[in-house]
Design an enzyme around this catalytic site. Structure first.
Site, PDB file in Angstrom:
ATOM      1  N   GLU A  44      -9.665   6.176   0.348  1.00  0.00           N
ATOM      2  CA  GLU A  44      -9.148   4.528   0.309  1.00  0.00           C
ATOM      3  C   GLU A  44      -9.508   4.416  -1.240  1.00  0.00           C
ATOM      4  OE1 GLU A  44      -7.880   2.889   2.474  1.00  0.00           O
ATOM      5  OE2 GLU A  44      -8.297   3.680   4.343  1.00  0.00           O
ATOM      6  N   GLU A  72       0.799  -1.189  -0.119  1.00  0.00           N
ATOM      7  CA  GLU A  72       0.119   0.113   0.096  1.00  0.00           C
ATOM      8  C   GLU A  72       0.819   1.355  -0.020  1.00  0.00           C
ATOM      9  OE1 GLU A  72      -3.375   2.418   2.834  1.00  0.00           O
ATOM     10  OE2 GLU A  72      -2.623   0.435   3.488  1.00  0.00           O
ATOM     11  N   HIS A  93      -4.654   6.561   0.453  1.00  0.00           N
ATOM     12  CA  HIS A  93      -4.708   5.224   1.074  1.00  0.00           C
ATOM     13  C   HIS A  93      -5.267   4.313  -0.007  1.00  0.00           C
ATOM     14  CE1 HIS A  93      -3.148   5.866   5.205  1.00  0.00           C
ATOM     15  NE2 HIS A  93      -3.773   7.189   4.799  1.00  0.00           N
TER      16      HIS A  93
END
Length: 312
Positions: A276, A139, A194
């Protein structure tokens, strides 16, 4: 040749001779030579210049004849051509802070990132490792790549962009430091990038907005409204540019989630959201997240949302 106006000296008898005619002729020749001298000298100078002769002669010529030269336009220096025009309008003087989530070095520094820090309403770990795809793509690699692309797009709009880090440190920064960087920069918008790590089949993006919290150093009352505006704009533009749908596992299909447990939001005094971008543990989302072309679209969508929020 004479250069004054005085009369000639008287001639003696002996000086009046057949040579007088020669003197007259010689004077005529001298005058002719004087007339031709500049022309001949100009020709000699031209030959010397064009052939390169006399290049070692330290004495400069006393007569310089003008020569026709083509008119050329000077080529701008790199520094002049590289200078960007001054930004005008609503984006002038605006600063954006981009926070690439996690750090690839966190995996090797778990003891450091496990130490807890004050987030105002509680104490939480300094940072976490973040997730990975099933194939091992981190990530933190994803967030830094998208953040750099995002910076490029925003700077092209004339915005000042600050990144909280560029993996130029062994681990971190901690969540409280990430918030402080945005606050100290007096950022007009802050976005933390993210990607999620939940179960297979859970797909889509979501934007996390700050809840209204007050406790210790946390007081988000002033940023709740503008942060929602920022988040809504980012979400809609992200969906448009990437083709992704809002998350199917939270947010009731809105792509928006409010949280009160994230130090990066609780400690912020500037409009701030998390995004996200997808679920790294889902094979279909992972195929998008690992695509450079898709990451560029993601950066463009986030940038468009930020610029719209700032009035551009």
């Amino acid at each position: 040749m004479r250069y004054d106006d005085s009369p000639p000296s008287p001639e003696s008898a002996s000086s009046v001779s057949p040579e007088r005619r020669w003197f007259a002729r010689r004077s005529g020749l001298a005058v002719g030579a004087a007339v031709l001298a500049p022309t001949l000298l100009a020709g000699w100078v031209l030959v010397q210049v064009t052939t390169g002769a006399g290049a070692d002669d330290a004495r400069p010529p006393r007569i310089v004849m003008p020569a026709a030269t083509p008119t050329t336009t000077p080529t701008p220096s790199p520094s002049a051509s590289a200078s960007a025009p001054q930004v005008k309008g609503p984006l002038a003087g605006k600063t954006v802070v981009i926070d690439p989530g996690h750090n690839t070095g966190n995996f090797q520094h778990t003891s450091e990132i496990d130490k807890k820090v004050d987030i105002g309403t509680a104490r939480k770990e300094c940072d976490t490792t973040g997730t990975t795809t099933n194939a091992g793509y981190k990530e933190a690699e994803f967030t830094l790549d998208v953040s750099r692309r995002l910076r490029t797009v925003l700077e092209a709009k004339g915005l000042k962009v600050v990144l909280t880090h560029e993996a130029d440190r062994p681990w971190g920064p901690c969540i409280n430091e990430r918030a402080r960087i945005g606050n100290e920069a007096a950022a007009d918008a802050v976005v933390s990038v993210h990607a999620d790590g939940v179960s297979e089949g859970s797909r889509g993006y979501h934007v996390i907005l700050p809840a209204k919290v007050k406790g210790g150093a946390a007081d988000t009352a002033a940023i709740v409204g503008p942060s929602r505006d920022l988040g809504e704009r980012i979400g809609s533009n992200f969906a448009r540019t990437t083709g992704s749908a809002p998350a199917n596992y939270l947010g009731s299909g809105t792509g928006l989630v409010v949280r009160d447990d994230l130090g990066g939001l609780n400690l912020s005094t500037r409009p701030k959201v998390f995004i996200e971008c997808g679920n790294m543990r889902d094979a279909k989302d992972a195929a998008l997240l690992t695509s450079p072309e898709w990451r560029q679209k993601a950066a463009q969508g986030i940038a468009d949302g930020i610029v719209g929020f700032l009035g551009g």
